[in-house]
Design a protein around this motif. Structure first.
Motif, PDB file in Angstrom:
ATOM      1  N   UNK A  98       0.841  -1.191   0.000  1.00 54.00           N
ATOM      2  CA  UNK A  98       0.000   0.000   0.000  1.00 54.00           C
ATOM      3  C   UNK A  98       0.880   1.246   0.000  1.00 54.00           C
ATOM      4  N   UNK A  99       0.540   2.206  -0.853  1.00 54.32           N
ATOM      5  CA  UNK A  99       1.301   3.449  -0.918  1.00 54.32           C
ATOM      6  C   UNK A  99       0.359   4.635  -1.028  1.00 54.32           C
ATOM      7  N   UNK A 100       0.501   5.628  -0.158  1.00 50.80           N
ATOM      8  CA  UNK A 100      -0.342   6.829  -0.277  1.00 50.80           C
ATOM      9  C   UNK A 100      -0.196   7.516  -1.629  1.00 50.80           C
ATOM     10  N   UNK A 101       0.972   7.396  -2.255  1.00 54.46           N
ATOM     11  CA  UNK A 101       1.190   8.060  -3.537  1.00 54.46           C
ATOM     12  C   UNK A 101       0.325   7.466  -4.638  1.00 54.46           C
ATOM     13  N   UNK A 102      -0.039   6.190  -4.502  1.00 58.69           N
ATOM     14  CA  UNK A 102      -0.901   5.577  -5.510  1.00 58.69           C
ATOM     15  C   UNK A 102      -2.368   5.603  -5.092  1.00 58.69           C
ATOM     16  N   UNK A 103      -2.650   5.901  -3.836  1.00 60.67           N
ATOM     17  CA  UNK A 103      -4.034   5.964  -3.367  1.00 60.67           C
ATOM     18  C   UNK A 103      -4.597   7.373  -3.486  1.00 60.67           C
ATOM     19  N   UNK A 104      -3.778   8.367  -3.134  1.00 59.46           N
ATOM     20  CA  UNK A 104      -4.226   9.751  -3.176  1.00 59.46           C
ATOM     21  C   UNK A 104      -4.106  10.317  -4.573  1.00 59.46           C
ATOM     22  N   UNK A 105      -4.915  11.321  -4.860  1.00 56.15           N
ATOM     23  CA  UNK A 105      -4.819  12.045  -6.125  1.00 56.15           C
ATOM     24  C   UNK A 105      -3.942  13.275  -5.894  1.00 56.15           C
ATOM     25  N   UNK A 106      -2.757  13.266  -6.489  1.00 52.53           N
ATOM     26  CA  UNK A 106      -1.789  14.345  -6.290  1.00 52.53           C
ATOM     27  C   UNK A 106      -1.536  15.027  -7.629  1.00 52.53           C
ATOM     28  N   UNK A 107      -1.752  16.315  -7.685  1.00 51.97           N
ATOM     29  CA  UNK A 107      -1.626  17.074  -8.926  1.00 51.97           C
ATOM     30  C   UNK A 107      -0.804  18.326  -8.669  1.00 51.97           C
ATOM     31  N   UNK A 108       0.231  18.557  -9.487  1.00 54.81           N
ATOM     32  CA  UNK A 108       1.080  19.738  -9.320  1.00 54.81           C
ATOM     33  C   UNK A 108       0.445  21.001  -9.897  1.00 54.81           C
ATOM     34  N   UNK A 109      -0.427  20.826 -10.883  1.00 55.53           N
ATOM     35  CA  UNK A 109      -1.022  21.967 -11.573  1.00 55.53           C
ATOM     36  C   UNK A 109      -2.393  22.272 -10.966  1.00 55.53           C
ATOM     37  N   UNK A 110      -2.490  23.357 -10.218  1.00 53.89           N
ATOM     38  CA  UNK A 110      -3.765  23.702  -9.577  1.00 53.89           C
ATOM     39  C   UNK A 110      -4.834  24.006 -10.605  1.00 53.89           C
ATOM     40  N   UNK A 111      -4.436  24.562 -11.737  1.00 52.22           N
ATOM     41  CA  UNK A 111      -5.427  24.888 -12.771  1.00 52.22           C
ATOM     42  C   UNK A 111      -6.075  23.621 -13.307  1.00 52.22           C
ATOM     43  N   UNK A 112      -5.302  22.540 -13.408  1.00 49.01           N
ATOM     44  CA  UNK A 112      -5.869  21.278 -13.861  1.00 49.01           C
ATOM     45  C   UNK A 112      -6.865  20.736 -12.827  1.00 49.01           C
ATOM     46  N   UNK A 113      -6.535  20.911 -11.552  1.00 49.92           N
ATOM     47  CA  UNK A 113      -7.450  20.481 -10.492  1.00 49.92           C
ATOM     48  C   UNK A 113      -8.768  21.234 -10.592  1.00 49.92           C
ATOM     49  N   UNK A 114      -8.690  22.542 -10.819  1.00 45.11           N
ATOM     50  CA  UNK A 114      -9.904  23.348 -10.945  1.00 45.11           C
ATOM     51  C   UNK A 114     -10.736  22.904 -12.134  1.00 45.11           C
ATOM     52  N   UNK A 115     -10.060  22.557 -13.241  1.00 42.77           N
ATOM     53  CA  UNK A 115     -10.796  22.072 -14.405  1.00 42.77           C
ATOM     54  C   UNK A 115     -11.481  20.741 -14.098  1.00 42.77           C
ATOM     55  N   UNK A 116     -10.767  19.867 -13.375  1.00 42.28           N
ATOM     56  CA  UNK A 116     -11.356  18.575 -13.008  1.00 42.28           C
ATOM     57  C   UNK A 116     -12.590  18.752 -12.136  1.00 42.28           C
ATOM     58  N   UNK A 117     -12.592  19.808 -11.316  1.00 43.42           N
ATOM     59  CA  UNK A 117     -13.721  20.061 -10.421  1.00 43.42           C
ATOM     60  C   UNK A 117     -14.759  20.982 -11.052  1.00 43.42           C
TER      61      UNK A 117
END
Length: 325
Positions: A98-117
């Motif tokens: 188990x690895x948090x890096x593969x379980x959590x959604x981690x995105x460096x680009x905040x603009x991409x996160x906003x588009x996803x939401x």
């Protein structure tokens, strides 16, 4: 709360220690969801000491593992504790991989996160809180602990490879009462395609684990196969594709009464296989050497390993486990 899937006992002189036992069931997802609701209710009532018997959880999913971690953090904040008991070797291996890096959604680009939401990227109105994202790491857990649909010779329309859905889960056969349909001369073949993202590692492992169970392989050897697949696919992602997402990885599984074979195919940089010396674990630990340990794990877990690199058809790592007669 006592049901066909979960048993509950209250221990101690004040009956404030909760012992929860999980039974083997064909609908583990539903049973665990019921237990999560029960845990929330009892935690609010002040029950902060828990013993959780994992004997019936041979292969806890990443969502289950994340729940155990969350439950431990929450009970400890109230001076309590969660203790897991009777974890099988396969369950322990699931915790190890188990690895948090593969379980959590981690995105460096905040603009991409906003588009996803579906958040507008223009100037926010006065109704919006414009500072809510300042300094905050957004992490939304994707569902990466489930089986994707199996693509066979006549594939159905493919699901989103990056986000397999929970309602597509094919229940894992009960290890203790597994049928032996695979123990015949008929060869069964299956194929699974996905992309080179760490978030897909669990889906790749679970695809192979499901068929290993159908093949009649013991729980002990299934756990070893799972770690081998995890290490092999991680090597493809990190080394063949240099951690660049969006590249294809294909897994093929074939088995009959004599062997269980997994092929892992990619079109990245090939591995220049050289004759390796025996891996010295003690020397590697002393020298803090990490390279080569993944291949050492694979070699110890599987009976045969073959690697072929073709400039046209790509790279293919073949792993074989012999089945008892």
């Amino acid at each position: 709360m006592n049901s066909a899937n979960i048993s509950i006992r209250y221990l101690g002189p004040d009956k404030k220690v909760v012992r929860a036992g999980f039974h083997k069931t064909s609908n583990l997802k539903k049973a665990f969801a019921e237990f999560e609701l029960f845990f929330e209710e009892k935690l609010k009532q002040g029950y902060t000491h828990w013993i959780m018997d994992l004997q019936g959880l041979a292969f806890p999913t990443s969502s289950m593992i994340a729940f155990f971690i969350s439950a431990t953090v929450r009970t400890r904040s109230h001076g309590g504790e969660v203790t897991l008991i009777n974890a099988s070797e396969s369950a322990r291996n699931n915790f190890v991989t188990f690895s948090p890096l593969t379980f959590l959604s981690i995105e460096n680009d905040e603009r991409q996160v906003l588009r996803d939401f579906d958040v507008e990227l223009g100037t926010p109105s006065h109704h919006e809180n414009t500072t809510i994202l300042d300094g905050v790491d957004i992490a939304e857990p994707p569902e990466v602990d489930v089986f994707s649909e199996i693509v066979q010779d006549d594939p159905a329309p493919a699901a989103d490879k990056n986000h397999p859905q929970e309602d597509e889960v094919a229940p894992l056969p009960n290890i203790a009462t597994r049928d032996t349909r695979a123990h015949s001369s008929e060869k069964r073949q299956y194929r699974f395609e996905t992309e080179s993202s760490p978030s897909n590692l669990y889906a790749m492992c679970n695809f192979v684990v499901e068929h290993a169970a159908h093949a009649g392989i013991s729980e002990k050897h299934i756990s070893k196969i799972k770690i081998s697949i995890y290490e092999a696919c991680l090597n493809v992602i990190e080394h063949a594709y240099h951690s660049r997402p969006g590249n294809p990885i294909e897994l093929r599984v074939a088995y009959d009464s004599s062997q269980f074979k997994v092929e892992i195919l990619d079109h990245g940089l090939s591995f220049n296989e050289r004759k390796r010396r025996e891996y010295d674990v003690e020397a590697a630990m002393e020298n803090r050497q990490t390279g080569g340990f993944g291949m050492h794990i694979i070699e110890r877990a599987m009976d045969e390993i073959d690697y072929v690199s073709d400039p046209v058809n790509g790279n293919c790592l073949t792993l074989i486990k012999h089945l008892p007669a």
